[in-house]
Design an enzyme around this catalytic site. Structure first.
Site: not given
Length: 298
Positions: A148, A172, A244, A247, A270, A279
């Protein structure tokens, strides 16, 4: 309870209990703050504990006239999460958003770059400029590690474990994972570290940050977007390309070449395998190839 108090507690919950990054918190609270502004403009006396579905429906209608279905769905989702929090804290017993139906939206998939297109973007980098070596290392890292943009800008020298062929990535919620790094990417990062970085007047607070601007500070997310935008314009590529995109291309190319979905999930960071499936837009033709290649009953 006043709206200001409710949103303040909600932010603290997202930050402390959920461990979310500031950008994610801003996204969670954006539409709630918009609702608060709307209610104040109409001098509404409804509080977070008393507001009902009809008032929310009027608010959504007033702000959704210029929004596409996906943005409308995001708006409703943001409000639902806020009232779910109030229920969680026992301030409410019901969620007024539950009676509001979200618009149907199709799955929106980002553009994927081919290997030739990625090579073209990298070839367009002017290596005669000091920032050229840095930018090449940035694009290679985005693509070969599937990071990211925030993970890239926060990457540190102390996160590089080149002898083990891994880098440590903070994703995250400050969750960390180790991602394999290719020999080519290691080569370009090493060139940048040895030949370019020593000539940058590094700010002490950013001394461990890997990718720096010319003033010795950490690169911003906006700067990464600008670097990519300039390369896209230079190559004349007719695609909407962002960090993105690299990615997404990383994950897609791995899948197309037979990589295990679970391994890709771990590299992307994830939590749910479902996120990885969406995704990577797993298409039927690829699944058929996997079945025909690996299933014992051919």
């Amino acid at each position: 309870m006043k709206w200001e108090d409710a949103i303040k507690m909600y932010i603290e919950y997202l930050k402390i209990e959920r461990g979310l990054a500031q950008n994610t918190i801003d996204n969670y609270t954006f539409d709630v703050k918009k609702l608060i502004k709307y209610l104040y403009e109409f001098e509404s006396t409804e509080s977070p504990l008393t507001i009902e579905s009809e008032s929310l429906r009027q608010f959504i209608y007033s702000v959704s006239k210029s929004l596409n279905p996906r943005s409308q769905a995001r708006l409703i989702s943001g409000l639902r999460n806020f009232f779910d929090y109030l229920i969680f804290e026992n301030y409410r017993t019901n969620n007024p958003v539950d009676l509001i139906e979200s618009p149907r939206i199709g799955r929106k998939l980002p553009d994927t770059l081919s290997i030739d297109e990625i090579d073209a973007l990298i070839s367009a980098i002017d290596l005669s400029l000091p920032q050229g070596e840095r930018n090449r290392a940035i694009i290679e890292t985005l693509y070969s590690c599937g990071l990211r943009v925030s993970e890239l800008t926060n990457l540190r020298l102390s996160d590089l474990f080149f002898e083990e062929d891994f880098i440590k990535v903070t994703g995250k919620g400050d969750k960390q994972r180790f991602v394999p790094i290719s020999p080519l990417t290691k080569k370009y990062i090493t060139i940048y570290i040895k030949d370019i970085r020593p000539h940058i007047p590094v700010i002490d607070a950013h001394r461990d940050i890997l990718f720096l601007n010319r003033r010795g500070k950490q690169l911003t997310r906006a700067m990464i977007f600008t670097i990519i935008k300039q390369l896209v314009e230079k190559t004349g590529l007719n695609k909407n390309v962002s960090p993105h995109t690299f990615r997404h291309s990383f994950a897609t190319h791995l899948l197309e070449n037979g990589a295990d979905l679970r391994a890709i999930q771990m590299m992307l960071g994830h939590e749910s395998i479902t996120t990885t499936e969406i995704y990577m837009h797993v298409d039927r033709s690829h699944l058929s190839e996997v079945l025909n290649k690996f299933h014992p009953r051919k």
